[in-house]
Design a protein around this motif. Sequence first.
Motif, mmCIF file in Angstrom:
data_model
loop_
_atom_site.group_PDB
_atom_site.id
_atom_site.type_symbol
_atom_site.label_atom_id
_atom_site.label_comp_id
_atom_site.label_asym_id
_atom_site.label_seq_id
_atom_site.Cartn_x
_atom_site.Cartn_y
_atom_site.Cartn_z
ATOM 1 N N ARG A 66 0.838 -1.195 0.000
ATOM 2 C CA ARG A 66 0.000 0.000 0.000
ATOM 3 C C ARG A 66 0.879 1.255 0.000
ATOM 4 N NH1 ARG A 66 -0.996 -4.769 1.871
ATOM 5 N NH2 ARG A 66 -0.891 -4.141 4.081
ATOM 6 N N VAL A 67 0.524 2.192 -0.872
ATOM 7 C CA VAL A 67 1.240 3.466 -0.977
ATOM 8 C C VAL A 67 0.208 4.585 -0.889
ATOM 9 C CG1 VAL A 67 2.726 4.923 -2.406
ATOM 10 C CG2 VAL A 67 3.047 2.433 -2.408
ATOM 11 N N ALA A 68 0.448 5.542 0.014
ATOM 12 C CA ALA A 68 -0.500 6.623 0.240
ATOM 13 C C ALA A 68 -0.048 7.917 -0.421
ATOM 14 C CB ALA A 68 -0.693 6.851 1.740
ATOM 15 N N ALA A 89 1.050 -2.132 -6.822
ATOM 16 C CA ALA A 89 0.792 -1.599 -5.477
ATOM 17 C C ALA A 89 -0.619 -1.014 -5.431
ATOM 18 C CB ALA A 89 1.832 -0.547 -5.106
ATOM 19 N N ILE A 90 -1.113 -0.790 -4.223
ATOM 20 C CA ILE A 90 -2.480 -0.305 -4.016
ATOM 21 C C ILE A 90 -2.441 1.149 -3.557
ATOM 22 C CG2 ILE A 90 -4.608 -0.643 -2.697
ATOM 23 C CD1 ILE A 90 -3.772 -3.602 -2.392
ATOM 24 N N LEU A 91 -3.116 1.999 -4.290
ATOM 25 C CA LEU A 91 -3.180 3.430 -3.976
ATOM 26 C C LEU A 91 -4.084 3.666 -2.766
ATOM 27 C CD1 LEU A 91 -2.909 6.506 -4.659
ATOM 28 C CD2 LEU A 91 -4.838 6.188 -6.234
ATOM 29 N N VAL A 92 -3.581 4.432 -1.790
ATOM 30 C CA VAL A 92 -4.372 4.827 -0.622
ATOM 31 C C VAL A 92 -4.397 6.359 -0.575
ATOM 32 C CG1 VAL A 92 -4.670 4.641 1.881
ATOM 33 C CG2 VAL A 92 -3.615 2.755 0.609
ATOM 34 N N PRO A 93 -5.426 6.991 -1.156
ATOM 35 C CA PRO A 93 -5.494 8.453 -1.115
ATOM 36 C C PRO A 93 -5.936 8.927 0.266
ATOM 37 C CG PRO A 93 -6.846 7.516 -2.897
ATOM 38 C CD PRO A 93 -6.522 6.426 -1.936
ATOM 39 N N LEU A 94 -5.298 9.984 0.771
ATOM 40 C CA LEU A 94 -5.672 10.551 2.058
ATOM 41 C C LEU A 94 -6.344 11.908 1.855
ATOM 42 C CD1 LEU A 94 -2.634 9.857 4.436
ATOM 43 C CD2 LEU A 94 -4.727 8.549 4.155
ATOM 44 N N ALA A 104 -2.929 9.297 10.621
ATOM 45 C CA ALA A 104 -2.075 8.254 11.192
ATOM 46 C C ALA A 104 -2.843 6.953 11.369
ATOM 47 C CB ALA A 104 -1.504 8.720 12.532
ATOM 48 N N ASP A 105 -4.111 7.052 11.756
ATOM 49 C CA ASP A 105 -4.926 5.853 11.943
ATOM 50 C C ASP A 105 -5.073 5.094 10.628
ATOM 51 O OD1 ASP A 105 -6.916 4.127 13.405
ATOM 52 O OD2 ASP A 105 -8.267 5.006 11.924
ATOM 53 N N ILE A 106 -5.318 5.817 9.546
ATOM 54 C CA ILE A 106 -5.461 5.171 8.235
ATOM 55 C C ILE A 106 -4.139 4.565 7.778
ATOM 56 C CG2 ILE A 106 -5.832 5.646 5.781
ATOM 57 C CD1 ILE A 106 -8.054 7.586 6.626
ATOM 58 N N LEU A 107 -3.052 5.315 7.927
ATOM 59 C CA LEU A 107 -1.744 4.809 7.511
ATOM 60 C C LEU A 107 -1.379 3.547 8.284
ATOM 61 C CD1 LEU A 107 0.234 8.180 7.330
ATOM 62 C CD2 LEU A 107 -0.529 6.802 5.394
ATOM 63 N N ARG A 108 -1.716 3.539 9.562
ATOM 64 C CA ARG A 108 -1.383 2.398 10.417
ATOM 65 C C ARG A 108 -2.210 1.172 10.028
ATOM 66 N NH1 ARG A 108 -2.798 4.645 14.711
ATOM 67 N NH2 ARG A 108 -0.807 5.703 15.033
ATOM 68 N N ARG A 109 -3.516 1.345 9.917
ATOM 69 C CA ARG A 109 -4.377 0.193 9.650
ATOM 70 C C ARG A 109 -4.204 -0.349 8.237
ATOM 71 N NH1 ARG A 109 -9.562 0.568 9.840
ATOM 72 N NH2 ARG A 109 -9.926 2.792 10.041
ATOM 73 N N ALA A 110 -3.842 0.541 7.303
ATOM 74 C CA ALA A 110 -3.624 0.089 5.922
ATOM 75 C C ALA A 110 -2.239 -0.510 5.742
ATOM 76 C CB ALA A 110 -3.815 1.253 4.953
ATOM 77 N N VAL A 112 0.608 1.103 5.348
ATOM 78 C CA VAL A 112 1.209 1.831 4.220
ATOM 79 C C VAL A 112 2.733 1.762 4.290
ATOM 80 C CG1 VAL A 112 1.566 4.159 3.308
ATOM 81 C CG2 VAL A 112 -0.747 3.354 3.821
ATOM 82 N N LYS A 113 3.342 1.465 3.142
ATOM 83 C CA LYS A 113 4.799 1.312 3.047
ATOM 84 C C LYS A 113 5.494 2.602 2.650
ATOM 85 C CE LYS A 113 8.150 -2.046 1.282
ATOM 86 N NZ LYS A 113 8.284 -3.324 0.510
ATOM 87 N N ALA A 114 4.839 3.396 1.791
ATOM 88 C CA ALA A 114 5.432 4.654 1.341
ATOM 89 C C ALA A 114 4.349 5.732 1.324
ATOM 90 C CB ALA A 114 6.051 4.503 -0.046
ATOM 91 N N LEU A 115 4.755 6.944 1.669
ATOM 92 C CA LEU A 115 3.830 8.078 1.711
ATOM 93 C C LEU A 115 4.362 9.197 0.845
ATOM 94 C CD1 LEU A 115 1.465 9.773 2.933
ATOM 95 C CD2 LEU A 115 3.022 10.360 4.811
#
Length: 534
Positions: A66-68, A89-94, A104-110, A112-115
Amino acid sequence: MLLEPSASFPDMPLTLPRLIGWAAQQFGDKAAIRELGAEMSYRQLNDLRRQAAKSFCAIGVNHGDRVAIWAPNMAEWIVAAAGLQSVGAILVPLNTRLQENEAADILRRAGVKALLTTSEFEALAPLVDKDLANLSHRIMLPVAGVAPTDDPRSWAHFLTLGEQVDDAKFIAVERAVNPHDSADMLFTSGTTGKAKGVLCSHEQNIRVFQTWSVTVGLRSDDNYLIINPFFHSFGYKAGWLAAIICGATILPMAKFDKQSVMEVIQREKVTMLPGAPSLYEMLLADDTRHNYDLSSLRLGVTGAASVPVQLVRDMRDKLGFETVVTAYGLTESCGVVTICRPDDEAEVIASTSGRAIDGVELKCADPQTGVEVARGSEGEVWFRGYNVMQGYFDMPEATAETITADGWLKTGDIGVMDAAGYLKITDRLKDMYIMNGENVYPAEIEKALYAMSGVAGVAVIGVPKAPQGEVGMAFVVRKAGSDIDATAVREFCAAQLASYKVPFYVEFIDALPLNASGKVVKPELKALAAQKLA
């Protein structure tokens, strides 16, 4: 159920890397993105997408990671998203309005490897980095007007890392991306207030917005001004993804400003301008619009709130749109369930959300049995088809509660469908309300306010207000001896939640209305709100 490719796009590839490669062949040197005077052709977009993908390979981003992206709309957002999806990789838009604890909650639960982010959010780094064991890379995207630096985390430096990646190895990685692979994970709040990561595949996204584009009439000669944020389906999937499918020119806008919007419409001869109803209402209410040439406007797509019939007429008569359509969707549907057709009457466009997109089944059902209610009667909106999400990330129970064994997704929205299949949303089982196109869940706000000193009880509802559509009204019961006021309540919320979640109205009452089981009777609060607002 899968939709057969449209006759308009017989050879449409079904993964994002192949789609952009196809677009480079189809549209070549045509402008793909134009931003702040700089232009990128479809061929250049494909080259940059591959360069970014190789750089993701170089830092160890692999298939399924996962990459945000936490940044405003910009060309680099698109290149980064396409690059990471090109390696599987899977896109995680914030959401750019999130507070640091929410992000931080989303990054933690997902996991995420790179931001990828900007200096605007760099100040939030200490909290965002806390307890994020998987986050190993931070890449800083450029900010308009800010000179580039020698920061080794910069986007420019990142793009050089791919030079060390062997071409043959990269091609093998790119070709391994499958149409059924998860392409993105967009987070949407639920009735419990806990955000849920919605997984959708490459194939789903492309098929849904291929259909959407054909239905609304998006064309390769369109200049598409995208104000809707890229972290949202409206700006990402119905935005730049749809534009690439059609070969339109993408005009990203980082921040909304009425004057800037009108200047860009005039300068770039914008033809496509989607948005929430409040966008068009603000333009119509601004007398300075007569100082700008807005005659290029052709296509408007709206929704996310009730749409007055007069607004549809004014969009056509005063803003000059040839085509205006409304739609309904949710993150769990890849963004679209129903849509009006361009030849529908103004009353139909304003009073309904259209009918199901091609290849999707729709019904208003008895929430308990799933049996379709009689046409013209209220029921929970259920849909089934190729646009049903893959599921909630790492939440199998929530997924099973939302998608039935035979594939129907229960939206939680209450609606009425007429004999022709046109849907009108009348209420929401989930108590959700929509402010300026953003879904707001009262449970999340209530949970935050219960942690405030001096609050004994709280309930939040959505109430109508122009031009936002709906805003929050919090009913608060003070603890004995407390003197908290409305300003304190709003400031407390603003420190915990994104700005659009902060209640617009705060009312203090002696006690919340409760039923026999102790649950808040929100219809009574809605009646009280109507009295106060009258």
